[in-house]
Design a protein around this motif. Structure first.
Motif, PDB file in Angstrom:
ATOM      1  N   HIS A 115       0.846  -1.201   0.000  1.00 47.48           N
ATOM      2  CA  HIS A 115       0.000   0.000   0.000  1.00 47.48           C
ATOM      3  C   HIS A 115       0.873   1.240   0.000  1.00 47.48           C
ATOM      4  O   HIS A 115       1.964   1.259   0.571  1.00 47.48           O
ATOM      5  N   ASP A 156       6.027   1.217   7.609  1.00 51.37           N
ATOM      6  CA  ASP A 156       4.701   0.778   7.155  1.00 51.37           C
ATOM      7  C   ASP A 156       4.163   1.678   6.090  1.00 51.37           C
ATOM      8  O   ASP A 156       3.673   2.761   6.367  1.00 51.37           O
ATOM      9  N   ASN A 157       4.195   1.358   4.874  1.00 50.94           N
ATOM     10  CA  ASN A 157       4.587   0.119   4.224  1.00 50.94           C
ATOM     11  C   ASN A 157       5.649   0.421   3.173  1.00 50.94           C
ATOM     12  O   ASN A 157       5.977  -0.396   2.334  1.00 50.94           O
ATOM     13  N   GLU A 188      -5.134   1.776   2.209  1.00 45.45           N
ATOM     14  CA  GLU A 188      -5.163   0.625   3.126  1.00 45.45           C
ATOM     15  C   GLU A 188      -5.400   1.065   4.561  1.00 45.45           C
ATOM     16  O   GLU A 188      -6.095   0.401   5.317  1.00 45.45           O
ATOM     17  N   GLU A 189      -4.830   2.215   4.927  1.00 46.75           N
ATOM     18  CA  GLU A 189      -4.914   2.668   6.316  1.00 46.75           C
ATOM     19  C   GLU A 189      -6.269   3.285   6.655  1.00 46.75           C
ATOM     20  O   GLU A 189      -6.543   3.546   7.821  1.00 46.75           O
ATOM     21  N   ASP A 246       3.154  -6.058   3.442  1.00 48.18           N
ATOM     22  CA  ASP A 246       2.663  -5.263   4.577  1.00 48.18           C
ATOM     23  C   ASP A 246       2.402  -6.087   5.831  1.00 48.18           C
ATOM     24  O   ASP A 246       1.671  -5.647   6.712  1.00 48.18           O
TER      25      ASP A 246
HETATM   26 ZN   LIG Z   1       0.572  -1.241   6.529  1.00 53.15          ZN
END
Ligand SMILES: [Zn+2]
Length: 452
Positions: A92, A124-125, A158-159, A184
């Protein structure tokens, strides 16, 4: 002419930076894009990555950018010989918000200090995104030709909303993708001396589900109670739900995780974990693991009341009470079945129980020799004898969308670090600079093994 061409090739190869330098540069540039939802840099980063892929020699027709602001997404195909069905590597591009005032350094300028690289998303990420992409670039330069198409999917949210991964999982399904490597999740842990404590191969996730329970009534003046108070009734339901214990159910993945914990622990809980592994019905062991926040989520589905809202005035009977219950559901358990249990526990036909979020329930991905062999090889190239252990995470990654489409998905990050340095989503997110070179090598091994 031939000699000249060969010389040109030699020159272009020699000026090429070493993969670790290349990976660090890509990671630093990546951190520079503040890909936080609402900041409007999602598309710019997707365009930047598209440029990187084209520079690596991907055909323009094989790189598709779906431009939609912070919900932009990117898909590329590395063409193989087609001997085997395609696989995918997913990452992501977005990061969690970071308030510059709270950080020691600007979160969106990658900064090296004390052997660490700081920045939002540096772990991340964007770490594994950059490491895997650099690995692909170096393998392509060496002339490695995969035996199957390798799809790259970069999601944009994604978050937050997870809207970009769902269509990508459908595209993967349509393309016949049979396995997903997720950058991830998974990864290794080091002790303070830099020795490996373990490596987790993420093969399952608990399903995240919120439910709203609601009760309404006529209300009235609090000096004339009617004996029918929606706060009292919904509180009783909340207490029943909070006290409920879902059945214990172990899977090959959680058994592997518990065995690894038992191996590492020297305390009483370690003994109880061994007892539970020997007998899944051992009541004392179940009680001990249930009482420990580190193990309770591994052995059963959990549902906890998290928000209670009710009433409108100190001197009025409440007309409305609502409760949010957050559930973490074991893979393979139907969300509807959990909803039915909550309805039963509410024990009051007037209380409505409705799902809030709509995350797909997902099965665990099978621990096939293909994936475990590839991960073992990558991990043991770095730490001889270190055996990867299966991992189920409590949070949700983009893998849920692929697993929901029936595509096995594995979190196989190349990042090893101390838990004391793990600040993903938090303040002063960091990675050790020394983690970069071995992570590129990790991805080179994984890709050679799974895509050959
Ligand atoms: Zn992540």
């Amino acid at each position: 002419m031939k000699t000249l061409a060969a010389l040109a090739l030699l020159v272009s190869t020699s000026v090429q930076a070493a993969p670790a330098d290349e990976a660090r540069t890509l990671l630093e540039k990546s951190v520079g894009f503040a890909t936080v939802k609402g900041r409007g840099q999602g598309l710019a980063y997707a365009e930047f990555l598209r440029g990187e892929l084209l520079a690596m020699g991907f055909a323009p027709a094989d790189v598709t950018l779906t431009a939609k602001g912070d919900e932009s997404r990117l898909h590329a195909v590395w063409r193989g010989t087609g001997e085997k069905p395609p696989i995918a590597i997913i990452s992501h591009m977005d990061v969690v918000e970071a308030k510059a005032a709270d950080w020691t350094r600007d979160p969106f300028v990658a900064t090296a200090a004390d052997g660490l690289l700081f920045g939002r998303g540096v772990a991340d990420n964007k770490f594994d995104l950059s490491m895997s992409l650099t690995a692909i670039a170096s393998l392509r330069r060496e002339g490695f030709k995969p035996g199957r198409d390798v799809h790259l999917f970069f999601s944009g949210d994604e978050e937050t909303d997870g809207l970009t991964a769902a269509p990508q999982a459908l595209e993967a399904k349509a393309a016949g993708v049979v396995m997903v490597l997720n950058t991830d999740a998974g990864g290794g842990e080091l002790d303070d001396a830099g020795r490996p404590l373990g490596y987790g191969l993420q093969a399952a996730e608990k399903t995240y589900a919120d439910f709203t329970l609601q009760l309404t009534g006529p209300g009235g003046h609090s000096s004339r109670p009617t004996g029918d108070n929606v706060i009292t009734r919904l509180s009783a339901a909340a207490a029943r739900i909070g006290g409920h214990k879902f059945p214990v159910a172990l899977s090959p993945i959680t058994r592997g995780m518990l065995a690894e914990q038992a191996r590492r622990r020297t305390d009483a809980l370690g003994g109880q974990i061994k007892a539970l592994l020997a007998n899944e019905q051992d009541a004392a062991a179940i009680a001990a693991l249930t009482a420990d926040p580190g193990t309770v989520g591994l052995i059963r589905t959990t549902c906890e009341p998290t928000i209670f809202e009710a009433g409108h005035a100190p001197n009025a009977l409440p007309q409305r009470a609502s409760l949010i219950v957050n559930c973490r559901i074991l893979p393979g358990t139907d969300v509807k079945a959990v909803q039915a249990t909550l309805t039963e526990l509410a024990g009051d036909p007037a209380i409505t129980v409705k799902p809030v979020s709509d995350w797909p329930a997902t099965p665990a991905s099978p621990l096939t020799p293909e994936i475990t062999g590839a991960v073992r090889k990558a991990v043991q190239a770095r730490f001889a004898g270190l055996e990867p252990t299966p991992d189920m995470s409590a949070g949700a990654t983009d893998s849920v969308f692929y697993r929901a489409q029936g595509i096995p998905s594995y979190g196989v990050s190349g990042l090893f670090m101390r838990s004391a340095d793990a600040f993903a989503h938090g303040l002063n997110e960091r990675v050790p600079l020394a983690a970069i070179a071995p992570a590129v090598e990790h991805w080179r091994t994984l890709i050679r093994e799974t895509a050959k």
